[in-house]
Design a protein around this motif. Structure first.
Motif, PDB file in Angstrom:
ATOM      1  N   ARG A 133      65.888 -90.488  14.964  1.00 48.57           N
ATOM      2  CA  ARG A 133      64.701 -91.229  15.108  1.00 48.57           C
ATOM      3  C   ARG A 133      65.280 -92.075  16.375  1.00 48.57           C
ATOM      4  N   SER A 144      56.435 -87.715  13.699  1.00 45.33           N
ATOM      5  CA  SER A 144      55.654 -87.220  12.838  1.00 45.33           C
ATOM      6  C   SER A 144      56.189 -86.154  11.732  1.00 45.33           C
ATOM      7  N   VAL A 145      57.338 -85.625  11.975  1.00 46.76           N
ATOM      8  CA  VAL A 145      58.288 -84.861  11.393  1.00 46.76           C
ATOM      9  C   VAL A 145      59.533 -85.476  10.728  1.00 46.76           C
ATOM     10  N   SER A 146      59.675 -85.146   9.491  1.00 43.84           N
ATOM     11  CA  SER A 146      60.848 -85.689   8.631  1.00 43.84           C
ATOM     12  C   SER A 146      62.045 -85.331   9.411  1.00 43.84           C
ATOM     13  N   THR A 194      55.132 -78.916  15.235  1.00 43.93           N
ATOM     14  CA  THR A 194      53.946 -79.411  15.164  1.00 43.93           C
ATOM     15  C   THR A 194      52.924 -78.421  15.964  1.00 43.93           C
ATOM     16  N   PRO A 217      55.790 -76.897   8.170  1.00 44.25           N
ATOM     17  CA  PRO A 217      55.689 -78.035   7.118  1.00 44.25           C
ATOM     18  C   PRO A 217      56.414 -79.229   7.818  1.00 44.25           C
ATOM     19  N   ALA A 218      56.080 -80.573   7.882  1.00 45.47           N
ATOM     20  CA  ALA A 218      56.524 -81.502   8.476  1.00 45.47           C
ATOM     21  C   ALA A 218      57.461 -82.149   7.589  1.00 45.47           C
ATOM     22  N   GLU A 219      57.510 -82.073   6.319  1.00 44.95           N
ATOM     23  CA  GLU A 219      58.316 -82.664   5.398  1.00 44.95           C
ATOM     24  C   GLU A 219      59.452 -81.928   4.984  1.00 44.95           C
ATOM     25  N   GLU A 220      58.966 -80.550   4.453  1.00 46.94           N
ATOM     26  CA  GLU A 220      60.254 -79.781   3.738  1.00 46.94           C
ATOM     27  C   GLU A 220      61.055 -79.031   4.608  1.00 46.94           C
ATOM     28  N   ARG A 222      64.959 -84.761   7.799  1.00 50.82           N
ATOM     29  CA  ARG A 222      65.342 -83.637   6.800  1.00 50.82           C
ATOM     30  C   ARG A 222      64.928 -82.430   7.547  1.00 50.82           C
ATOM     31  N   ALA A 223      63.645 -82.252   7.924  1.00 47.54           N
ATOM     32  CA  ALA A 223      63.185 -80.987   8.320  1.00 47.54           C
ATOM     33  C   ALA A 223      64.071 -80.891   9.721  1.00 47.54           C
TER      34      ALA A 223
END
Length: 230
Positions: A112, A142-144, A12, A35-38, A146-147
């Motif tokens: 998490r 704030s980051v997935s 981030t 990218p936070a999701e990909e 998966r990432a």
């Protein structure tokens, strides 16, 4: 000269604030967030970073922890404006080789649910505080998942030594003297791979730029001055 900042595993760039405040006004900063999701490994992230680099002005690339191999790959085939590389608490190869065989466990890691006190101990050591633990937790949230897992897998298999050996710009390595994540062996590998690397040891934990931004900012300033000096 501009300083382009590449963040650690969270991607981030939010945790760079203490360092940015310490850097001289004559050195504007640019943070490249991922990218936070990909989920993207080093190869895709390198393309992402290259597209974000300043097209027409000189700059220094500062890479923290996870981003070290990215910066090394870019320095091996540098854009026109790249003048130097600052590596902080990072590695050219998986810093803990014994973990390579445990890649299968990454999908099951409680990203998490990781205890904040454990993260504080690992990343900030004796400088851990409730405020910093909260900042780390909110940043990771704030980051997935998966990432983050994709980036962890990338760390376990990366080998950027060939890229580092090909670097044709000055390199500064900031070593955290109390790093509980990246061992001294990672610093030694970088020095052996590129003997011209200037290594500066600074008192602090893995999150060196956050825990001791004054000393880090001073070392970076000296490095920039040496590059800019005629």
């Amino acid at each position: 000269m501009k300083i382009v900042l590449l963040p650690g595993l969270d991607g981030t760039g939010r945790l760079f604030s203490p360092l940015v405040q310490e850097l001289a006004p004559g050195h504007p900063t640019q943070v490249v967030a991922y990218p936070a999701e990909e989920p993207m490994g080093y190869d895709k992230l390198e393309q992402w970073v290259r597209q974000a680099l300043p097209p027409e002005e000189p700059f220094v690339l500062l890479a923290e922890s996870f981003s070290g191999p990215l910066a090394m790959a870019i320095a091996a085939s540098p854009p026109a404006g790249l003048r130097g590389l600052v590596l902080c608490a990072t590695f050219a190869r998986n810093p803990i080789p014994s973990l390579a065989g445990f890649r299968w466990m990454i999908p099951f890691l409680p990203i998490r649910a990781a205890p904040s006190r454990l993260l504080g101990w690992l990343l900030l050591g004796r400088m851990s505080s409730a405020a910093w633990r909260c900042a780390i937790a909110s940043t990771l949230a704030s980051v997935s998942v998966r990432a983050i897992r994709c980036r962890l897998r990338a760390v376990l298999s990366v080998d950027a030594t060939a890229a580092l050996a090909s670097a044709c710009v000055p390199v500064l390595y900031l070593r955290a003297s109390q790093d509980r994540v990246v061992p001294l062996s990672a610093t030694k590998l970088i020095s052996e791979t590129l003997p011209s690397t200037r290594v500066v040891s600074i008192d602090g934990p893995h999150f060196l730029l956050q825990a001791n931004p004054t000393a880090a900012g001073r070392a970076i300033g000296d490095f920039l001055a040496s590059i800019e000096r005629p």
